[in-house]
Design a protein around this motif. Structure first.
Motif, PDB file in Angstrom:
ATOM      1  N   ILE A 155       0.867  -1.190   0.000  1.00  0.00           N
ATOM      2  CA  ILE A 155       0.000   0.000   0.000  1.00  0.00           C
ATOM      3  C   ILE A 155       0.898   1.233   0.000  1.00  0.00           C
ATOM      4  O   ILE A 155       1.662   1.459   0.944  1.00  0.00           O
ATOM      5  CB  ILE A 155      -0.941  -0.006   1.229  1.00  0.00           C
ATOM      6  CG1 ILE A 155      -1.808  -1.265   1.208  1.00  0.00           C
ATOM      7  CG2 ILE A 155      -1.822   1.246   1.241  1.00  0.00           C
ATOM      8  CD1 ILE A 155      -2.682  -1.451   2.443  1.00  0.00           C
ATOM      9  N   ALA A 156       0.838   2.006  -1.091  1.00  0.00           N
ATOM     10  CA  ALA A 156       1.687   3.208  -1.224  1.00  0.00           C
ATOM     11  C   ALA A 156       0.795   4.360  -1.671  1.00  0.00           C
ATOM     12  O   ALA A 156       0.980   4.939  -2.743  1.00  0.00           O
ATOM     13  CB  ALA A 156       2.811   2.942  -2.229  1.00  0.00           C
ATOM     14  N   THR A 157      -0.191   4.637  -0.832  1.00  0.00           N
ATOM     15  CA  THR A 157      -1.256   5.561  -1.250  1.00  0.00           C
ATOM     16  C   THR A 157      -1.011   7.018  -0.859  1.00  0.00           C
ATOM     17  O   THR A 157      -1.876   7.865  -1.063  1.00  0.00           O
ATOM     18  CB  THR A 157      -2.608   5.109  -0.648  1.00  0.00           C
ATOM     19  OG1 THR A 157      -2.407   4.821   0.738  1.00  0.00           O
ATOM     20  CG2 THR A 157      -3.121   3.856  -1.326  1.00  0.00           C
ATOM     21  N   GLY A 158       0.172   7.325  -0.329  1.00  0.00           N
ATOM     22  CA  GLY A 158       0.480   8.721  -0.020  1.00  0.00           C
ATOM     23  C   GLY A 158      -0.263   9.211   1.211  1.00  0.00           C
ATOM     24  O   GLY A 158      -0.927   8.439   1.916  1.00  0.00           O
ATOM     25  N   VAL A 159      -0.141  10.499   1.447  1.00  0.00           N
ATOM     26  CA  VAL A 159      -0.754  11.104   2.636  1.00  0.00           C
ATOM     27  C   VAL A 159      -1.697  12.211   2.167  1.00  0.00           C
ATOM     28  O   VAL A 159      -1.254  13.218   1.635  1.00  0.00           O
ATOM     29  CB  VAL A 159       0.325  11.696   3.571  1.00  0.00           C
ATOM     30  CG1 VAL A 159      -0.324  12.345   4.801  1.00  0.00           C
ATOM     31  CG2 VAL A 159       1.299  10.616   4.010  1.00  0.00           C
ATOM     32  N   TYR A 160      -2.988  11.973   2.347  1.00  0.00           N
ATOM     33  CA  TYR A 160      -3.960  12.955   1.842  1.00  0.00           C
ATOM     34  C   TYR A 160      -4.782  13.567   2.969  1.00  0.00           C
ATOM     35  O   TYR A 160      -5.917  13.956   2.778  1.00  0.00           O
ATOM     36  CB  TYR A 160      -4.838  12.315   0.771  1.00  0.00           C
ATOM     37  CG  TYR A 160      -4.051  12.118  -0.507  1.00  0.00           C
ATOM     38  CD1 TYR A 160      -4.087  13.090  -1.499  1.00  0.00           C
ATOM     39  CD2 TYR A 160      -3.227  11.027  -0.678  1.00  0.00           C
ATOM     40  CE1 TYR A 160      -3.329  12.947  -2.657  1.00  0.00           C
ATOM     41  CE2 TYR A 160      -2.462  10.875  -1.815  1.00  0.00           C
ATOM     42  CZ  TYR A 160      -2.516  11.841  -2.801  1.00  0.00           C
ATOM     43  OH  TYR A 160      -1.757  11.704  -3.931  1.00  0.00           O
ATOM     44  N   LYS A 161      -4.181  13.637   4.156  1.00  0.00           N
ATOM     45  CA  LYS A 161      -4.882  14.269   5.262  1.00  0.00           C
ATOM     46  C   LYS A 161      -4.268  15.656   5.448  1.00  0.00           C
ATOM     47  O   LYS A 161      -3.069  15.781   5.726  1.00  0.00           O
ATOM     48  CB  LYS A 161      -4.697  13.427   6.543  1.00  0.00           C
ATOM     49  CG  LYS A 161      -5.564  13.892   7.689  1.00  0.00           C
ATOM     50  CD  LYS A 161      -5.488  12.894   8.846  1.00  0.00           C
ATOM     51  CE  LYS A 161      -6.406  13.254   9.982  1.00  0.00           C
ATOM     52  NZ  LYS A 161      -6.212  14.573  10.530  1.00  0.00           N
ATOM     53  N   ALA A 162      -5.092  16.666   5.249  1.00  0.00           N
ATOM     54  CA  ALA A 162      -4.568  18.030   5.357  1.00  0.00           C
ATOM     55  C   ALA A 162      -4.229  18.351   6.806  1.00  0.00           C
ATOM     56  O   ALA A 162      -4.849  17.821   7.724  1.00  0.00           O
ATOM     57  CB  ALA A 162      -5.608  19.011   4.829  1.00  0.00           C
ATOM     58  N   ARG A 163      -3.216  19.207   6.989  1.00  0.00           N
ATOM     59  CA  ARG A 163      -2.834  19.598   8.349  1.00  0.00           C
ATOM     60  C   ARG A 163      -3.498  20.920   8.714  1.00  0.00           C
ATOM     61  O   ARG A 163      -3.536  21.852   7.898  1.00  0.00           O
ATOM     62  CB  ARG A 163      -1.316  19.776   8.427  1.00  0.00           C
ATOM     63  CG  ARG A 163      -0.638  18.579   9.042  1.00  0.00           C
ATOM     64  CD  ARG A 163       0.810  18.843   9.306  1.00  0.00           C
ATOM     65  NE  ARG A 163       1.526  19.121   8.051  1.00  0.00           N
ATOM     66  CZ  ARG A 163       2.835  19.309   7.987  1.00  0.00           C
ATOM     67  NH1 ARG A 163       3.570  19.283   9.062  1.00  0.00           N
ATOM     68  NH2 ARG A 163       3.420  19.544   6.836  1.00  0.00           N
ATOM     69  N   GLU A 164      -3.987  20.975   9.927  1.00  0.00           N
ATOM     70  CA  GLU A 164      -4.581  22.224  10.429  1.00  0.00           C
ATOM     71  C   GLU A 164      -3.502  23.301  10.527  1.00  0.00           C
ATOM     72  O   GLU A 164      -2.393  23.027  10.956  1.00  0.00           O
ATOM     73  CB  GLU A 164      -5.132  21.998  11.842  1.00  0.00           C
ATOM     74  CG  GLU A 164      -6.455  21.279  11.898  1.00  0.00           C
ATOM     75  CD  GLU A 164      -7.643  22.198  11.637  1.00  0.00           C
ATOM     76  OE1 GLU A 164      -7.436  23.409  11.496  1.00  0.00           O
ATOM     77  OE2 GLU A 164      -8.758  21.675  11.543  1.00  0.00           O
ATOM     78  N   VAL A 165      -3.843  24.525  10.137  1.00  0.00           N
ATOM     79  CA  VAL A 165      -2.925  25.636  10.377  1.00  0.00           C
ATOM     80  C   VAL A 165      -3.391  26.310  11.654  1.00  0.00           C
ATOM     81  O   VAL A 165      -4.559  26.696  11.759  1.00  0.00           O
ATOM     82  CB  VAL A 165      -2.980  26.655   9.204  1.00  0.00           C
ATOM     83  CG1 VAL A 165      -1.950  27.759   9.406  1.00  0.00           C
ATOM     84  CG2 VAL A 165      -2.779  25.959   7.886  1.00  0.00           C
ATOM     85  N   ARG A 166      -2.506  26.405  12.613  1.00  0.00           N
ATOM     86  CA  ARG A 166      -2.916  26.960  13.905  1.00  0.00           C
ATOM     87  C   ARG A 166      -2.905  28.487  13.865  1.00  0.00           C
ATOM     88  O   ARG A 166      -2.018  29.133  14.409  1.00  0.00           O
ATOM     89  CB  ARG A 166      -2.010  26.433  15.023  1.00  0.00           C
ATOM     90  CG  ARG A 166      -2.159  24.943  15.211  1.00  0.00           C
ATOM     91  CD  ARG A 166      -1.557  24.478  16.512  1.00  0.00           C
ATOM     92  NE  ARG A 166      -1.717  23.041  16.633  1.00  0.00           N
ATOM     93  CZ  ARG A 166      -2.820  22.453  17.066  1.00  0.00           C
ATOM     94  NH1 ARG A 166      -3.856  23.161  17.426  1.00  0.00           N
ATOM     95  NH2 ARG A 166      -2.888  21.138  17.138  1.00  0.00           N
ATOM     96  N   LEU A 167      -3.885  29.024  13.165  1.00  0.00           N
ATOM     97  CA  LEU A 167      -4.002  30.480  13.074  1.00  0.00           C
ATOM     98  C   LEU A 167      -5.364  30.890  13.603  1.00  0.00           C
ATOM     99  O   LEU A 167      -6.328  30.118  13.495  1.00  0.00           O
ATOM    100  CB  LEU A 167      -3.911  30.933  11.608  1.00  0.00           C
ATOM    101  CG  LEU A 167      -2.565  30.844  10.923  1.00  0.00           C
ATOM    102  CD1 LEU A 167      -2.706  31.240   9.463  1.00  0.00           C
ATOM    103  CD2 LEU A 167      -1.558  31.762  11.612  1.00  0.00           C
ATOM    104  N   LYS A 168      -5.452  32.115  14.110  1.00  0.00           N
ATOM    105  CA  LYS A 168      -6.738  32.616  14.566  1.00  0.00           C
ATOM    106  C   LYS A 168      -7.708  32.624  13.373  1.00  0.00           C
ATOM    107  O   LYS A 168      -7.332  33.072  12.282  1.00  0.00           O
ATOM    108  CB  LYS A 168      -6.547  34.048  15.090  1.00  0.00           C
ATOM    109  CG  LYS A 168      -7.693  34.553  15.903  1.00  0.00           C
ATOM    110  CD  LYS A 168      -7.352  35.892  16.537  1.00  0.00           C
ATOM    111  CE  LYS A 168      -8.646  36.496  17.043  1.00  0.00           C
ATOM    112  NZ  LYS A 168      -8.637  37.928  17.020  1.00  0.00           N
ATOM    113  N   GLY A 169      -8.878  32.103  13.540  1.00  0.00           N
ATOM    114  CA  GLY A 169      -9.875  32.121  12.468  1.00  0.00           C
ATOM    115  C   GLY A 169      -9.824  30.909  11.563  1.00  0.00           C
ATOM    116  O   GLY A 169     -10.579  30.807  10.604  1.00  0.00           O
TER     117      GLY A 169
END
Ligand code: FAD
Ligand code: SF4
Length: 282
Positions: free
Chosen positions: A238-252
């Motif tokens: 299984i070489a399906t990559g990483v498709y989970k977006a990372r949260e940006v810790r910014l106000k709003g």
């Protein structure tokens, strides 16, 4: 060591020239032109052939950089290519997109001593592109076919590299991918101005010519279950990559109508983005 090396004391660092803006605005193709042969030799000769080569130490593939720089400086381009590809499944891609400033080039001893790094990435790109032009890059020749088959899910660089290595060992390989073209984010993520699609497609064709089967537009979980694939093959990777977006810790960051760009990574979106940048530049 021949007297060809250690030239960093006399020769300054030079990257390949950038293509003219007018042309780049028309075609959005790669920013840099190729080295000419003499430049590749000259720039390679700046290497000081370190006893402990920090370029190699900091390369995730442990590429034998000092040796292929020396071979390039001596004009032995075929040997330079053969050495470079012995640790790397797609050196023409790494030469273009690796973050060299943080890896080999960033740790190059002559960079650290203030002389400007050896332009390792550009030389890697040059020797591999030259090898393609000369016909030195050949499809896999399997010495002894094995009866077992391996199914690989995902035709990104991880899947392609694994496919090549396993095929070289004689396994029958089928690569499944949900998109219409192989290459993963090399095709659907990285824009043409860093890596032109033909470069990736040329590699994929070579793998096909070496006997690797590609099944495109095939999503595991939708077109077949993992269990069904397991029954088709002796092993599955299984070489399906990483498709989970990372949260940006910014106000709003949790406001309405904020979307993750990762979910829109298809070239048509880059096309719109490029058009937008183009219009902003006018
Ligand atoms: C905009 C952008 C720019 C980048 N620039 C650089 C750069 O300059 N330098 C650099 O080193 N890296 C860069 N990267 C990162 C690099 O592209 C990735 O690290 C690399 O592609 C990861 O390879 P992979 O094979 O693990 O995964 P991917 O390339 O993501 O490939 C995974 C494949 O699996 C397929 N797949 C997933 N699920 C399924 C399923 N269920 N069924 C069938 N197929 C499936 C996908 O379609 C995809 O083709 C960039 C990434 C992006 C998005
Ligand atoms: S660290 Fe720089 S100078 Fe030393 S071997 Fe590597 S490329 Fe050559």
């Amino acid at each position: 060591m021949t007297n060809k090396m250690l030239k960093f004391v006399k020769i300054g660092q030079q990257t390949p020239p950038k293509r003219k803006v007018g042309f780049r605005k028309q075609d959005f193709k790669e920013i840099y032109d190729e080295y000419i042969n003499e430049k590749a030799e000259e720039q390679s000769s700046r290497c000081s052939q370190c006893g402990v080569p920090f370029c190699q130490v900091h390369c995730p593939l442990s590429n034998n950089i000092p040796d292929w720089l020396k071979l390039t400086a001596e004009g032995r381009l075929k040997e330079a290519y053969e050495l470079s590809q012995s640790t790397n499944n797609m050196p023409e891609v790494c030469g273009r997109i690796c973050p060299q400033d943080r890896l080999c080039e960033g740790n190059c001893v002559i960079e650290q001593s203030g002389h400007g790094t050896v332009t390792i990435g550009s030389v890697e790109k040059y020797i591999t592109d030259n090898a393609w032009e000369q016909g030195w890059v050949k499809p896999i020749q399997v010495n002894q076919e094995k009866n077992q088959s391996v199914g690989i899910i995902g035709a990104g660089p991880a899947g392609l590299a694994a496919a090549e290595q396993l095929r070289k060992s004689g396994y029958k390989i089928t690569v499944y991918d949900r998109y219409d073209r192989a290459g993963g984010l090399l095709i659907y993520g990285i824009p043409n101005f860093k890596l032109e699609k033909e470069i990736v497609e040329r590699r994929t064709k070579l793998l096909k010519d070496g006997g690797i089967e590609f099944v495109q537009n095939f999503e595991v979980g939708k077109d077949a279950t993992l269990d069904q694939l397991r029954k088709r093959h002796d092993a599955i990777l299984i070489a399906t990559g990483v498709y989970k977006a990372r949260e940006v810790r910014l106000k709003g960051h949790d406001l309405d109508n904020i979307v993750f760009f990762l979910n829109h990574l298809q070239n048509k979106n880059f096309f719109h983005l490029r058009l937008l940048i183009f219009h902003l530049n006018q």
